[in-house]
Design a protein around this motif. Sequence first.
Motif, PDB file in Angstrom:
ATOM      1  N   ILE A 132     -51.970  -7.558 -91.557  1.00 23.57           N
ATOM      2  CA  ILE A 132     -51.503  -6.183 -91.347  1.00 23.57           C
ATOM      3  C   ILE A 132     -50.145  -6.020 -92.002  1.00 23.57           C
ATOM      4  CG2 ILE A 132     -50.990  -4.423 -89.609  1.00 23.57           C
ATOM      5  CD1 ILE A 132     -52.551  -6.433 -87.650  1.00 23.57           C
ATOM      6  N   SER A 133     -49.987  -4.945 -92.759  1.00 24.73           N
ATOM      7  CA  SER A 133     -48.673  -4.639 -93.321  1.00 24.73           C
ATOM      8  C   SER A 133     -48.140  -3.374 -92.676  1.00 24.73           C
ATOM      9  CB  SER A 133     -48.760  -4.464 -94.844  1.00 24.73           C
ATOM     10  OG  SER A 133     -49.365  -3.232 -95.181  1.00 24.73           O
ATOM     11  N   THR A 134     -46.811  -3.300 -92.591  1.00 23.73           N
ATOM     12  CA  THR A 134     -46.150  -2.144 -92.008  1.00 23.73           C
ATOM     13  C   THR A 134     -44.827  -1.920 -92.728  1.00 23.73           C
ATOM     14  OG1 THR A 134     -45.444  -1.138 -89.923  1.00 23.73           O
ATOM     15  CG2 THR A 134     -44.937  -3.464 -90.223  1.00 23.73           C
ATOM     16  N   VAL A 140     -45.233  -5.969 -85.987  1.00 24.80           N
ATOM     17  CA  VAL A 140     -46.611  -5.724 -85.571  1.00 24.80           C
ATOM     18  C   VAL A 140     -46.913  -6.582 -84.346  1.00 24.80           C
ATOM     19  CG1 VAL A 140     -49.037  -6.073 -86.180  1.00 24.80           C
ATOM     20  CG2 VAL A 140     -47.471  -5.033 -87.826  1.00 24.80           C
ATOM     21  N   VAL A 141     -47.535  -5.963 -83.359  1.00 25.73           N
ATOM     22  CA  VAL A 141     -48.023  -6.671 -82.175  1.00 25.73           C
ATOM     23  C   VAL A 141     -49.538  -6.550 -82.166  1.00 25.73           C
ATOM     24  CG1 VAL A 141     -47.996  -6.824 -79.670  1.00 25.73           C
ATOM     25  CG2 VAL A 141     -45.909  -6.192 -80.895  1.00 25.73           C
ATOM     26  N   ALA A 142     -50.213  -7.684 -82.137  1.00 28.52           N
ATOM     27  CA  ALA A 142     -51.680  -7.715 -82.146  1.00 28.52           C
ATOM     28  C   ALA A 142     -52.131  -8.923 -81.337  1.00 28.52           C
ATOM     29  CB  ALA A 142     -52.208  -7.800 -83.585  1.00 28.52           C
ATOM     30  N   PRO A 143     -53.395  -8.960 -80.920  1.00 29.93           N
ATOM     31  CA  PRO A 143     -53.886 -10.130 -80.181  1.00 29.93           C
ATOM     32  C   PRO A 143     -54.020 -11.346 -81.090  1.00 29.93           C
ATOM     33  CG  PRO A 143     -55.672  -8.600 -80.620  1.00 29.93           C
ATOM     34  CD  PRO A 143     -54.420  -7.918 -81.057  1.00 29.93           C
ATOM     35  N   GLY A 144     -54.068 -12.511 -80.451  1.00 32.73           N
ATOM     36  CA  GLY A 144     -54.222 -13.753 -81.198  1.00 32.73           C
ATOM     37  C   GLY A 144     -52.901 -14.485 -81.379  1.00 32.73           C
ATOM     38  N   LEU A 145     -52.929 -15.475 -82.239  1.00 33.47           N
ATOM     39  CA  LEU A 145     -51.732 -16.240 -82.561  1.00 33.47           C
ATOM     40  C   LEU A 145     -51.150 -15.745 -83.871  1.00 33.47           C
ATOM     41  CD1 LEU A 145     -52.962 -19.871 -81.743  1.00 33.47           C
ATOM     42  CD2 LEU A 145     -51.473 -18.412 -80.342  1.00 33.47           C
ATOM     43  N   LEU A 146     -49.832 -15.545 -83.906  1.00 27.87           N
ATOM     44  CA  LEU A 146     -49.170 -15.141 -85.144  1.00 27.87           C
ATOM     45  C   LEU A 146     -49.119 -16.362 -86.063  1.00 27.87           C
ATOM     46  CD1 LEU A 146     -47.633 -13.100 -86.857  1.00 27.87           C
ATOM     47  CD2 LEU A 146     -45.543 -13.777 -85.650  1.00 27.87           C
ATOM     48  N   GLN A 147     -49.901 -16.299 -87.142  1.00 28.87           N
ATOM     49  CA  GLN A 147     -50.022 -17.437 -88.044  1.00 28.87           C
ATOM     50  C   GLN A 147     -48.969 -17.407 -89.136  1.00 28.87           C
ATOM     51  OE1 GLN A 147     -53.457 -17.652 -90.833  1.00 28.87           O
ATOM     52  NE2 GLN A 147     -54.006 -19.522 -89.717  1.00 28.87           N
ATOM     53  N   LYS A 148     -48.624 -16.191 -89.606  1.00 28.02           N
ATOM     54  CA  LYS A 148     -47.711 -16.087 -90.734  1.00 28.02           C
ATOM     55  C   LYS A 148     -47.059 -14.712 -90.741  1.00 28.02           C
ATOM     56  CE  LYS A 148     -47.674 -16.606 -95.808  1.00 28.02           C
ATOM     57  NZ  LYS A 148     -48.518 -16.815 -97.022  1.00 28.02           N
ATOM     58  N   ARG A 159     -49.909 -11.931 -90.031  1.00 30.69           N
ATOM     59  CA  ARG A 159     -51.288 -12.425 -89.972  1.00 30.69           C
ATOM     60  C   ARG A 159     -51.534 -13.059 -88.604  1.00 30.69           C
ATOM     61  NH1 ARG A 159     -52.676 -15.660 -94.920  1.00 30.69           N
ATOM     62  NH2 ARG A 159     -52.952 -13.523 -95.736  1.00 30.69           N
ATOM     63  N   PHE A 160     -52.577 -12.584 -87.923  1.00 30.57           N
ATOM     64  CA  PHE A 160     -52.951 -13.081 -86.604  1.00 30.57           C
ATOM     65  C   PHE A 160     -54.362 -13.662 -86.664  1.00 30.57           C
ATOM     66  CE2 PHE A 160     -49.858  -9.748 -85.921  1.00 30.57           C
ATOM     67  CZ  PHE A 160     -49.068 -10.206 -84.871  1.00 30.57           C
ATOM     68  N   VAL A 161     -54.581 -14.753 -85.950  1.00 31.39           N
ATOM     69  CA  VAL A 161     -55.911 -15.354 -85.832  1.00 31.39           C
ATOM     70  C   VAL A 161     -56.227 -15.546 -84.352  1.00 31.39           C
ATOM     71  CG1 VAL A 161     -55.818 -16.514 -88.061  1.00 31.39           C
ATOM     72  CG2 VAL A 161     -55.001 -17.703 -86.025  1.00 31.39           C
ATOM     73  N   ASN A 162     -57.508 -15.476 -84.009  1.00 26.73           N
ATOM     74  CA  ASN A 162     -57.886 -15.628 -82.608  1.00 26.73           C
ATOM     75  C   ASN A 162     -57.895 -17.094 -82.203  1.00 26.73           C
ATOM     76  OD1 ASN A 162     -60.236 -15.667 -84.419  1.00 26.73           O
ATOM     77  ND2 ASN A 162     -61.425 -16.057 -82.561  1.00 26.73           N
ATOM     78  N   GLN A 163     -57.570 -17.340 -80.925  1.00 26.67           N
ATOM     79  CA  GLN A 163     -57.608 -18.703 -80.388  1.00 26.67           C
ATOM     80  C   GLN A 163     -59.025 -19.133 -80.054  1.00 26.67           C
ATOM     81  OE1 GLN A 163     -54.049 -18.010 -77.451  1.00 26.67           O
ATOM     82  NE2 GLN A 163     -54.332 -20.195 -77.649  1.00 26.67           N
ATOM     83  N   ALA A 164     -59.849 -18.165 -79.646  1.00 30.46           N
ATOM     84  CA  ALA A 164     -61.233 -18.429 -79.243  1.00 30.46           C
ATOM     85  C   ALA A 164     -62.028 -17.161 -79.525  1.00 30.46           C
ATOM     86  CB  ALA A 164     -61.287 -18.803 -77.761  1.00 30.46           C
ATOM     87  N   PRO A 165     -63.363 -17.246 -79.562  1.00 32.25           N
ATOM     88  CA  PRO A 165     -64.148 -16.026 -79.751  1.00 32.25           C
ATOM     89  C   PRO A 165     -63.699 -14.932 -78.796  1.00 32.25           C
ATOM     90  CG  PRO A 165     -65.577 -17.934 -79.859  1.00 32.25           C
ATOM     91  CD  PRO A 165     -64.219 -18.448 -79.471  1.00 32.25           C
ATOM     92  N   ALA A 166     -63.513 -13.729 -79.338  1.00 26.91           N
ATOM     93  CA  ALA A 166     -62.895 -12.643 -78.578  1.00 26.91           C
ATOM     94  C   ALA A 166     -63.833 -11.442 -78.492  1.00 26.91           C
ATOM     95  CB  ALA A 166     -61.582 -12.222 -79.243  1.00 26.91           C
ATOM     96  N   VAL A 230     -50.031 -17.668 -75.344  1.00 29.93           N
ATOM     97  CA  VAL A 230     -48.987 -16.655 -75.536  1.00 29.93           C
ATOM     98  C   VAL A 230     -49.407 -15.382 -74.806  1.00 29.93           C
ATOM     99  CG1 VAL A 230     -47.690 -15.269 -77.210  1.00 29.93           C
ATOM    100  CG2 VAL A 230     -48.399 -17.593 -77.812  1.00 29.93           C
ATOM    101  N   LEU A 231     -48.476 -14.800 -74.063  1.00 34.86           N
ATOM    102  CA  LEU A 231     -48.679 -13.509 -73.417  1.00 34.86           C
ATOM    103  C   LEU A 231     -47.702 -12.517 -74.034  1.00 34.86           C
ATOM    104  CD1 LEU A 231     -49.588 -11.459 -71.255  1.00 34.86           C
ATOM    105  CD2 LEU A 231     -47.927 -12.524 -69.691  1.00 34.86           C
ATOM    106  N   ARG A 232     -48.232 -11.432 -74.614  1.00 40.49           N
ATOM    107  CA  ARG A 232     -47.379 -10.403 -75.212  1.00 40.49           C
ATOM    108  C   ARG A 232     -47.409  -9.148 -74.345  1.00 40.49           C
ATOM    109  NH1 ARG A 232     -50.148 -12.209 -80.041  1.00 40.49           N
ATOM    110  NH2 ARG A 232     -48.802 -13.722 -81.067  1.00 40.49           N
ATOM    111  N   ILE A 233     -46.226  -8.655 -74.031  1.00 40.97           N
ATOM    112  CA  ILE A 233     -46.065  -7.408 -73.280  1.00 40.97           C
ATOM    113  C   ILE A 233     -45.358  -6.433 -74.202  1.00 40.97           C
ATOM    114  CG2 ILE A 233     -45.121  -6.330 -71.204  1.00 40.97           C
ATOM    115  CD1 ILE A 233     -45.016  -9.152 -69.966  1.00 40.97           C
ATOM    116  N   ALA A 234     -45.981  -5.306 -74.496  1.00 38.27           N
ATOM    117  CA  ALA A 234     -45.439  -4.391 -75.516  1.00 38.27           C
ATOM    118  C   ALA A 234     -45.288  -2.989 -74.951  1.00 38.27           C
ATOM    119  CB  ALA A 234     -46.346  -4.373 -76.751  1.00 38.27           C
ATOM    120  N   GLU A 235     -44.183  -2.366 -75.300  1.00 38.85           N
ATOM    121  CA  GLU A 235     -43.934  -0.966 -74.983  1.00 38.85           C
ATOM    122  C   GLU A 235     -44.525  -0.105 -76.096  1.00 38.85           C
ATOM    123  OE1 GLU A 235     -40.108   2.021 -74.103  1.00 38.85           O
ATOM    124  OE2 GLU A 235     -39.798   0.021 -74.965  1.00 38.85           O
TER     125      GLU A 235
END
Length: 383
Positions: A132-134, A140-148, A159-166, A230-235
């Motif tokens: 995702i670019s912005t 950017v806040v998205a589910p998964g692990l921030l890879q890069k 870039r975010f990748v999932n930890q397990a099937p989502a 990781v738990l993300r809480i976003a406004e």
Amino acid sequence: MDCSVVDNFTVKGYTATFVKQDTVLRHTIYRLNHPVLPGDSLQCMIRGRLHCQGFTNGDSQKELTFNGSFLSHNILPFFGYDDRRELKSNQYRPQYGLQKLASRLPDTTDQLASRQLFASTQANTINYTFTISTSAGQMVVAPGLLQKEWQSGRRQYFRFVNQAPALFDFSILSARYAVKRKRVDIAGQPVDIEVYYHPGHSWNTDHFITSAKEALAYLDTVLGRYPYTVLRIAERSYYDEALYAYGNVITLPENHGWTADIRRQEDLDYLHYSTTRLIAEQYMKQANISRTQGYPVITRSIPGYLAIQELNHFYGEAALQKRLGKNHDTYLKGRAKEENTEPVLMQSDEEADYVSEQKGSYALYQLSRLAGAQRVNGRSPLF
């Protein structure tokens, strides 16, 4: 999304011939040049845009803002028939020659619905990589692990990748965030709590972290280990008052705790309650449940009940009774707005949150008083 436009749609290895387009109901039909065989997969390339023009009665472009965009999985085209777009209101169905609905969800005996997970008929679970670019200066806040994370020109990339099937249920936020991070230990499991907030709304960020830690510790004793590292809480911007939990992200609008005067015990209690409920939803959405009548009992009633019990556990009877009173008022408001017949709890649906969230959580709480909280809590992980 009503303002989305698909500019280009191609399928690798196929020729997709345009057949028909309904611009009012936003439905397009393509014909592939050869069949898709059982077990085959398709790679689709979609180029589109979200751009609202003109004026409407409501806020037509609340998802896309200069600072605080909140884009759900609905930015992607829906493949096949989407029954969620059917007219659900019994007040208007007869005007179009349609029978009134006895229920807004399929019966539990429906064989097709029973094979589909509640989150989406598009897929049961998915593996994903989000790139995702912005705008520069935004995060950017998205589910998964921030890879890069990197910058190219005037764009910031994540870039975010999932930890397990989502589940096929996600949203993406972009804003000029400040972030506060803390690693906590939950029964020997390290969890990184990340709070993303508007820089001018920093007052209660420590309390969000404290609330999340207490919720994780309590839910660990009831539901087991937190399913993410990781738990993300976003406004997010105050254009939509709904609270969301998807993957390892929970989002709350700016008027839900971020700007509250927590010197008032009532506001502090709400912050704890809402945080616990959303984290409990993350747990319960791991359940293998179908999109049939009553499924919100698992995804909404049980998390609401556990949030009530956690509030009682940490803050006592006075805080509990005040929350129950607030929930009762919300239930009455929802019932007053109901366009169809109020569904019974075990047939609750996606349109009647006032039943599954407020009435359902209260029913479970009353059950815990009769049967014992330990017995009721002990049944929750079975889902």
